[in-house]
Design a protein around this motif. Structure first.
Motif, mmCIF file in Angstrom:
data_model
loop_
_atom_site.group_PDB
_atom_site.id
_atom_site.type_symbol
_atom_site.label_atom_id
_atom_site.label_comp_id
_atom_site.label_asym_id
_atom_site.label_seq_id
_atom_site.Cartn_x
_atom_site.Cartn_y
_atom_site.Cartn_z
ATOM 1 N N UNK A 1 -6.341 -6.362 2.540
ATOM 2 C CA UNK A 1 -6.213 -6.769 1.337
ATOM 3 C C UNK A 1 -7.363 -6.874 0.402
ATOM 4 N N UNK A 2 -8.311 -6.263 -0.004
ATOM 5 C CA UNK A 2 -9.631 -6.248 -0.667
ATOM 6 C C UNK A 2 -9.276 -6.283 -2.108
ATOM 7 N N UNK B 1 -9.154 3.289 -1.179
ATOM 8 C CA UNK B 1 -8.057 2.707 -0.326
ATOM 9 C C UNK B 1 -7.757 3.695 0.839
ATOM 10 N N UNK B 2 -7.747 4.949 0.348
ATOM 11 C CA UNK B 2 -7.626 5.904 1.307
ATOM 12 C C UNK B 2 -8.594 6.153 2.418
ATOM 13 N N UNK C 1 -3.619 -0.136 3.307
ATOM 14 C CA UNK C 1 -4.709 -1.015 2.583
ATOM 15 C C UNK C 1 -4.169 -1.383 1.069
ATOM 16 N N UNK C 2 -4.172 -2.646 0.765
ATOM 17 C CA UNK C 2 -3.468 -2.942 -0.552
ATOM 18 C C UNK C 2 -4.736 -3.486 -1.230
ATOM 19 N N UNK C 3 -5.083 -2.858 -2.504
ATOM 20 C CA UNK C 3 -6.398 -3.048 -3.109
ATOM 21 C C UNK C 3 -5.692 -3.928 -4.602
ATOM 22 N N UNK C 4 -6.182 -5.123 -4.590
ATOM 23 C CA UNK C 4 -5.431 -6.157 -5.528
ATOM 24 C C UNK C 4 -6.352 -5.977 -6.723
ATOM 25 N N UNK C 5 -5.430 -5.737 -8.004
ATOM 26 C CA UNK C 5 -6.084 -5.119 -9.166
ATOM 27 C C UNK C 5 -5.693 -6.316 -10.137
ATOM 28 N N UNK C 6 -5.767 -7.581 -9.875
ATOM 29 C CA UNK C 6 -5.861 -8.562 -10.965
ATOM 30 C C UNK C 6 -4.243 -8.622 -11.653
ATOM 31 N N UNK C 7 -4.481 -8.554 -13.050
ATOM 32 C CA UNK C 7 -3.126 -8.554 -13.835
ATOM 33 C C UNK C 7 -2.479 -7.226 -13.762
ATOM 34 N N UNK D 1 -1.135 0.094 -2.973
ATOM 35 C CA UNK D 1 -0.943 0.079 -1.696
ATOM 36 C C UNK D 1 -0.991 1.514 -1.138
ATOM 37 N N UNK D 2 -1.683 1.682 -0.018
ATOM 38 C CA UNK D 2 -1.993 2.954 0.391
ATOM 39 C C UNK D 2 -2.091 3.036 1.877
ATOM 40 N N UNK D 3 -1.178 4.089 2.502
ATOM 41 C CA UNK D 3 -1.343 4.544 3.886
ATOM 42 C C UNK D 3 -2.378 5.455 4.176
ATOM 43 N N UNK D 4 -3.005 5.771 3.206
ATOM 44 C CA UNK D 4 -3.957 7.131 3.469
ATOM 45 C C UNK D 4 -3.345 8.463 2.680
ATOM 46 N N UNK D 5 -2.417 8.326 2.094
ATOM 47 C CA UNK D 5 -2.215 9.497 1.126
ATOM 48 C C UNK D 5 -1.829 8.823 -0.232
ATOM 49 N N UNK D 6 -0.781 9.371 -0.668
ATOM 50 C CA UNK D 6 -0.540 8.972 -2.308
ATOM 51 C C UNK D 6 -0.306 7.473 -2.234
ATOM 52 N N UNK D 7 -0.858 6.887 -3.042
ATOM 53 C CA UNK D 7 -0.643 5.388 -3.255
ATOM 54 C C UNK D 7 0.581 4.986 -3.887
#
Length: 457
Positions: free
Chosen positions: A177-178, A204-205, A216-222, A227-233
């Motif tokens: 979760x970066x 993320x991919x 991987x879940x990239x936190x984007x603030x507001x 969320x990505x499993x390596x393909x389309x997020x």
């Protein structure tokens, strides 16, 4: 407990301090604001904040973190004691402290001190990881994750929450979760792409592949989280946008996601729940209000539908220029004298906030064997009273710190004090509040009830 799965948190603990006042002028010797009349709030930070948030969800939590014998470490240990089990690791120096100076809730500057890092792992910490069904790593780059990297590699965590000074997660982590900037750094993309969803998706991919992470879940603030499993997020948008203090939102996100995964949720469900929880956390004021205004567990709060949140009650009453009344006590065995006091207190204003001693605070005041009634139950009963609008819990021996945050117009005490020695009277004068005494109902007391009950056995 509520049936929620237990959680082991591994990471770097900090002691966070907020100095919050008002800035109405510049200093005469430099063009910098003068922040006056500061109220001080201490709270756990870093991995300790994530652990406390998980514990406040009604979860059994164990924290593995570097904690020493320096004053900051002792203060942090005191703050953690009511909430969780601590497995300390030795530090090379004083615990890291982070002090924010704020003017009316807005950060002005930050002061950091304490260079201690985790010196080594211990057998107790290794055993705790091996035996834990659910692990959250909160890596602030102060050595805890690195000291335990070998055992974490053999037992990959559910969630790894990386921070700028930390190392890469171990392979096999279920969810990483970066924050956006950290995702770009780990993916080798620099910081120029921050703010671009396409770049966040690429990062993320890349991380899913390079870290061999489940997701991987990239936190984007507001904006929520990607969320990505390596393909389309998948973009999980925030349900609302708040302009409040975001401090601690990432820890709220990670703690919620780890808890939901531990309870059996799918990764997508956990991320959506974490976005919702982090958004609400920011809307309520973020970490800056953690240790004073909402020390009631989720279980207790959900148990009484009539109990609004403290902040919501204060905001509503003050927006209408109403009078805030507060009263305090242990309320170990609620009796007719308590009820009469609280009813009378409520009639003095437009809302009543009851300040309650935590279980640890009651034990220090009353001795071993007290309280007879645990905190969650005491809160449930108080919130069920029609005269009580909200409950706030304090862990100190006295409620001064909580009162400095609530700043009630009227503070009510039972009639066993004289006006001259009412402990909080001087504090109330700082913001124009008034301390008042109300008489107790004769013949009613918790001690008398306990004595009578013991005699009847």
């Amino acid at each position: 407990m509520t049936g929620r799965a237990p959680l082991l948190v591994v990471g770097d603990a900090l002691l966070d301090r907020d100095l919050d006042g008002h800035a109405d002028r510049l200093a005469p010797d430099a063009p910098v604001p003068v922040v006056a009349d500061c109220a001080e709030r201490l709270r756990p930070g870093g991995a300790a904040l994530a652990a406390c948030l998980a514990a406040r969800d009604g979860r059994e939590v164990t924290l593995v973190a570097g904690v020493g014998e320096d004053p900051a470490s002792r203060e942090l240990t005191r703050l953690l004691e009511p909430w969780l089990r601590l497995i300390p690791l030795p530090l090379t120096g004083p615990l890291s402290e982070k002090t924010r100076v704020l003017a009316r809730g807005r950060p002005v500057t930050r002061l950091d001190r304490g260079s201690g890092t985790t010196r080594e792992a211990t057998d107790a910490a290794r055993a705790a990881i091996r035996g834990a069904p659910a692990v959250l790593v909160s890596d602030y780059g102060r050595g805890t994750a690195d000291a335990l990297r070998d055992v974490l590699t053999g037992h990959p965590p559910l969630v790894w929450d990386p921070h700028p000074r930390g190392g890469p997660p171990v392979p096999g982590t279920r969810l990483v979760t970066p924050a956006e900037q950290e995702a770009h750094r780990f993916a080798g993309q620099g910081s120029g792409a921050v703010g671009e969803l396409r770049a966040a998706a690429r990062a993320a991919a890349t991380l899913v592949e390079e870290l061999r992470a489940g997701a991987v879940a990239v936190t984007l603030g507001a904006r929520g989280a990607l969320l990505s499993y390596g393909d389309q997020p998948l973009l999980c948008p925030a349900p609302e946008v708040h302009g409040a203090d975001p401090c601690g939102a990432g820890d709220r996100f990670a703690a919620t996601a780890a808890g939901l995964l531990a309870d059996g949720a799918l990764v997508g469900e956990a991320v959506e729940g974490a976005v919702t929880a982090a958004t609400a956390f920011v809307g309520e004021g973020g970490a800056g209000t953690l240790m004073g205004l909402s020390e009631v567990s989720t279980e207790a709060a959900e148990a009484a539908e009539s109990g609004d949140g403290v902040r919501a009650v204060l905001a509503r009453v003050r927006a209408a220029h109403g009078t805030v009344v507060a009263a305090g006590g242990c309320f170990d065995l609620l009796h007719a004298g308590h009820v009469r006091l609280l009813q009378a207190a409520r009639r003095l204003g437009d809302c009543l906030v009851v300040c309650v001693n935590s279980d640890a605070s009651v034990r220090r005041r009353k001795g071993a064997g007290r309280p007879l009634t645990p905190l969650d139950d005491r809160v449930r009963v108080l919130l069920a009273l029609g005269c009580v609008d909200a409950v706030a819990v304090f862990d100190e021996d006295t409620p001064e710190r909580l009162l400095a945050e609530l700043r009630p117009d009227i503070w009510v005490k039972g009639g066993d004090y004289s006006g001259a020695d009412l402990p909080e009277a001087a504090l109330l004068q700082e913001w124009g509040g008034q301390a008042v005494l109300l008489p107790y109902l004769d013949g009613r007391s918790s001690t008398r009830l306990m004595t009578r009950a013991a005699g009847a056995l």
